[in-house]
Design an enzyme around this catalytic site. Sequence first.
Site, PDB file in Angstrom:
ATOM      1  N   GLU A 186     -33.900   6.022  -2.784  1.00 41.52           N
ATOM      2  CA  GLU A 186     -34.919   6.190  -1.737  1.00 41.52           C
ATOM      3  C   GLU A 186     -34.815   7.585  -1.105  1.00 41.52           C
ATOM      4  O   GLU A 186     -35.825   8.219  -0.800  1.00 41.52           O
ATOM      5  CB  GLU A 186     -34.751   5.103  -0.671  1.00 41.52           C
ATOM      6  N   GLU A 194     -31.208  -3.853  -5.045  1.00 41.36           N
ATOM      7  CA  GLU A 194     -31.128  -4.621  -3.794  1.00 41.36           C
ATOM      8  C   GLU A 194     -31.234  -6.129  -3.984  1.00 41.36           C
ATOM      9  O   GLU A 194     -30.623  -6.894  -3.232  1.00 41.36           O
ATOM     10  CB  GLU A 194     -32.235  -4.157  -2.832  1.00 41.36           C
ATOM     11  N   GLY A 242     -30.702   2.816  -1.577  1.00 42.44           N
ATOM     12  CA  GLY A 242     -30.973   3.827  -0.552  1.00 42.44           C
ATOM     13  C   GLY A 242     -30.757   5.254  -1.058  1.00 42.44           C
ATOM     14  O   GLY A 242     -31.337   6.202  -0.519  1.00 42.44           O
ATOM     15  N   ALA A 301     -27.167   2.088   0.301  1.00 48.93           N
ATOM     16  CA  ALA A 301     -26.658   1.794   1.640  1.00 48.93           C
ATOM     17  C   ALA A 301     -25.232   1.261   1.511  1.00 48.93           C
ATOM     18  O   ALA A 301     -24.827   0.806   0.434  1.00 48.93           O
ATOM     19  CB  ALA A 301     -27.545   0.746   2.297  1.00 48.93           C
TER      20      ALA A 301
HETATM   21  N1  CO8 Z   1     -21.708   0.462  -0.564  1.00 51.45           N
HETATM   22  C1  CO8 Z   1     -20.404   0.402  -0.293  1.00 51.45           C
HETATM   23  N2  CO8 Z   1     -19.439   0.588  -1.225  1.00 51.45           N
HETATM   24  C2  CO8 Z   1     -19.831   0.823  -2.485  1.00 51.45           C
HETATM   25  C3  CO8 Z   1     -21.190   0.905  -2.841  1.00 51.45           C
HETATM   26  C4  CO8 Z   1     -22.159   0.721  -1.811  1.00 51.45           C
HETATM   27  N3  CO8 Z   1     -23.471   0.811  -2.037  1.00 51.45           N
HETATM   28  N4  CO8 Z   1     -21.269   1.130  -4.167  1.00 51.45           N
HETATM   29  C5  CO8 Z   1     -20.002   1.194  -4.610  1.00 51.45           C
HETATM   30  N5  CO8 Z   1     -19.132   1.012  -3.612  1.00 51.45           N
HETATM   31  C6  CO8 Z   1     -17.655   1.020  -3.651  1.00 51.45           C
HETATM   32  C7  CO8 Z   1     -17.118  -0.258  -4.337  1.00 51.45           C
HETATM   33  O1  CO8 Z   1     -17.035  -1.324  -3.411  1.00 51.45           O
HETATM   34  C8  CO8 Z   1     -15.748   0.230  -4.772  1.00 51.45           C
HETATM   35  O2  CO8 Z   1     -14.909   0.264  -3.628  1.00 51.45           O
HETATM   36  P1  CO8 Z   1     -13.356  -0.220  -3.728  1.00 51.45           P
HETATM   37  O3  CO8 Z   1     -12.723   0.785  -4.628  1.00 51.45           O
HETATM   38  O4  CO8 Z   1     -12.906  -0.159  -2.312  1.00 51.45           O
HETATM   39  O5  CO8 Z   1     -13.383  -1.589  -4.309  1.00 51.45           O
HETATM   40  C9  CO8 Z   1     -16.015   1.675  -5.178  1.00 51.45           C
HETATM   41  O6  CO8 Z   1     -17.228   2.067  -4.513  1.00 51.45           O
HETATM   42  C10 CO8 Z   1     -16.226   1.859  -6.668  1.00 51.45           C
HETATM   43  O7  CO8 Z   1     -17.237   0.951  -7.074  1.00 51.45           O
HETATM   44  P2  CO8 Z   1     -17.098   0.028  -8.372  1.00 51.45           P
HETATM   45  O8  CO8 Z   1     -15.669  -0.350  -8.586  1.00 51.45           O
HETATM   46  O9  CO8 Z   1     -18.080  -1.086  -8.244  1.00 51.45           O
HETATM   47  O10 CO8 Z   1     -17.530   1.070  -9.489  1.00 51.45           O
HETATM   48  P3  CO8 Z   1     -18.285   0.781 -10.854  1.00 51.45           P
HETATM   49  O11 CO8 Z   1     -18.302   2.086 -11.571  1.00 51.45           O
HETATM   50  O12 CO8 Z   1     -17.745  -0.409 -11.543  1.00 51.45           O
HETATM   51  O13 CO8 Z   1     -19.806   0.398 -10.436  1.00 51.45           O
HETATM   52  C11 CO8 Z   1     -21.853   0.707  -9.192  1.00 51.45           C
HETATM   53  C12 CO8 Z   1     -20.585   1.358  -9.774  1.00 51.45           C
HETATM   54  C13 CO8 Z   1     -22.766   0.248 -10.339  1.00 51.45           C
HETATM   55  C14 CO8 Z   1     -22.554   1.779  -8.377  1.00 51.45           C
HETATM   56  C15 CO8 Z   1     -21.451  -0.518  -8.349  1.00 51.45           C
HETATM   57  O14 CO8 Z   1     -20.456  -0.123  -7.405  1.00 51.45           O
HETATM   58  C16 CO8 Z   1     -22.603  -1.090  -7.571  1.00 51.45           C
HETATM   59  O15 CO8 Z   1     -23.373  -1.870  -8.089  1.00 51.45           O
HETATM   60  N6  CO8 Z   1     -22.721  -0.711  -6.295  1.00 51.45           N
HETATM   61  C17 CO8 Z   1     -23.743  -1.247  -5.420  1.00 51.45           C
HETATM   62  C18 CO8 Z   1     -25.052  -0.527  -5.607  1.00 51.45           C
HETATM   63  C19 CO8 Z   1     -26.138  -1.158  -4.754  1.00 51.45           C
HETATM   64  O16 CO8 Z   1     -26.341  -2.362  -4.762  1.00 51.45           O
HETATM   65  N7  CO8 Z   1     -26.838  -0.323  -4.003  1.00 51.45           N
HETATM   66  C20 CO8 Z   1     -27.938  -0.766  -3.161  1.00 51.45           C
HETATM   67  C21 CO8 Z   1     -27.432  -1.131  -1.804  1.00 51.45           C
HETATM   68  S1  CO8 Z   1     -28.699  -1.845  -0.786  1.00 51.45           S
HETATM   69  C22 CO8 Z   1     -29.624  -0.534  -0.278  1.00 51.45           C
HETATM   70  O17 CO8 Z   1     -29.345   0.601  -0.567  1.00 51.45           O
HETATM   71  C23 CO8 Z   1     -30.858  -0.864   0.561  1.00 51.45           C
HETATM   72  C24 CO8 Z   1     -31.023   0.099   1.701  1.00 51.45           C
HETATM   73  C25 CO8 Z   1     -31.539  -0.641   2.887  1.00 51.45           C
HETATM   74  C26 CO8 Z   1     -30.990  -0.007   4.176  1.00 51.45           C
HETATM   75  C27 CO8 Z   1     -30.403  -1.002   5.101  1.00 51.45           C
HETATM   76  C28 CO8 Z   1     -30.027  -0.370   6.442  1.00 51.45           C
HETATM   77  C29 CO8 Z   1     -29.866  -1.422   7.526  1.00 51.45           C
END
Ligand code: CO8
Length: 260
Positions: free
Chosen positions: A114, A134, A111, A66
């Site tokens: 999922e 999450e 997500g 998400a």
């Molecule tokens: N959402 C928004 N932006 C993201 C996300 C994300 N899930 N993942 C990465 N990005 C963005 C980063 O903020 C960054 O943006 P910017 O360049 O503007 O700073 C860019 O993508 C690149 O990311 P990183 O620099 O962090 O890249 P890395 O290679 O170092 O790391 C990762 C990659 C491991 C994927 C890391 O970005 C990360 O941990 N991301 C978050 C993953 C996460 O926690 N996902 C779960 C989210 S919660 C969810 O999905 C629950 C769903 C419930 C639905 C709710 C609806 C109401």
Amino acid sequence: MDQKLAYYDIKGQIAIVTIDHPPMNALDAATKEVIAEVFRELDDRKQEIRAVILHGAGEKAFAAGADIKTFLELTPDIARRRLSRSHQIYSMVENFQWPVIGAIHGFCLGGGLELALCCDIRYAEETARFGFPEVNLSVFPGNGGIARSLYHLPLGKLKELVFTGEIISAAEALSLGLIEKVVPAGKSLEAALDLVERMIGKGPLGVAAGKKVINRARDLSIQQGLELETELWANLTATEDMKEGARAFIEKRKPQYRGK
Ligand code: CO8
């Protein structure tokens, strides 16, 4: 905004759906709505296709979950509405008439995982990474990830993944039964196309009915499951394709299925 967020192409009888929300294909409300629109259009055009492949654009991710950048605006009411809509959209993918194959590269998290679990079959590149991170945000997988993972993972393993947010490799995801195949980097789309090619010569109505029974039977008692099998199997005998299959077998030729 020029970014399409998601789109599809139909090649032969295969629809390739691409999630395109750089850099990580984060699934915000707008991207999920476009995915819903894509699957609604594909449903309108279902006579033209026999299978769908779902993948992510770019180098980095199938989908990294998400959109965390929208989390600060969430309240219990907004979250309830968004999750309920999300469940509808994910079910559209899961219950699409034809098989939906996930071709996964890069991050497949939260997500994104999922959504991948809504695909019928998942092929992933060896460099893909899976997980439910999450808890890092003090939430848990709320987009059907827990309910659907229960069909794939042992309870303790699911809890381990959900409680730690640990990211696992494609090889581990394969050994756990979260995905069906690991392929070399850059080859997930090709592998999914190979798989789909092996399906689309088969009787499409048999494939679709088989999918419906499998998706529904898991929530039914054995008796209800048997009744559903009986009903859908019996309905197939009224189709031209069913007769064509038997006739082709008897006449020792390849069947020509028309989806009728
Ligand atoms: N959402 C928004 N932006 C993201 C996300 C994300 N899930 N993942 C990465 N990005 C963005 C980063 O903020 C960054 O943006 P910017 O360049 O503007 O700073 C860019 O993508 C690149 O990311 P990183 O620099 O962090 O890249 P890395 O290679 O170092 O790391 C990762 C990659 C491991 C994927 C890391 O970005 C990360 O941990 N991301 C978050 C993953 C996460 O926690 N996902 C779960 C989210 S919660 C969810 O999905 C629950 C769903 C419930 C639905 C709710 C609806 C109401």
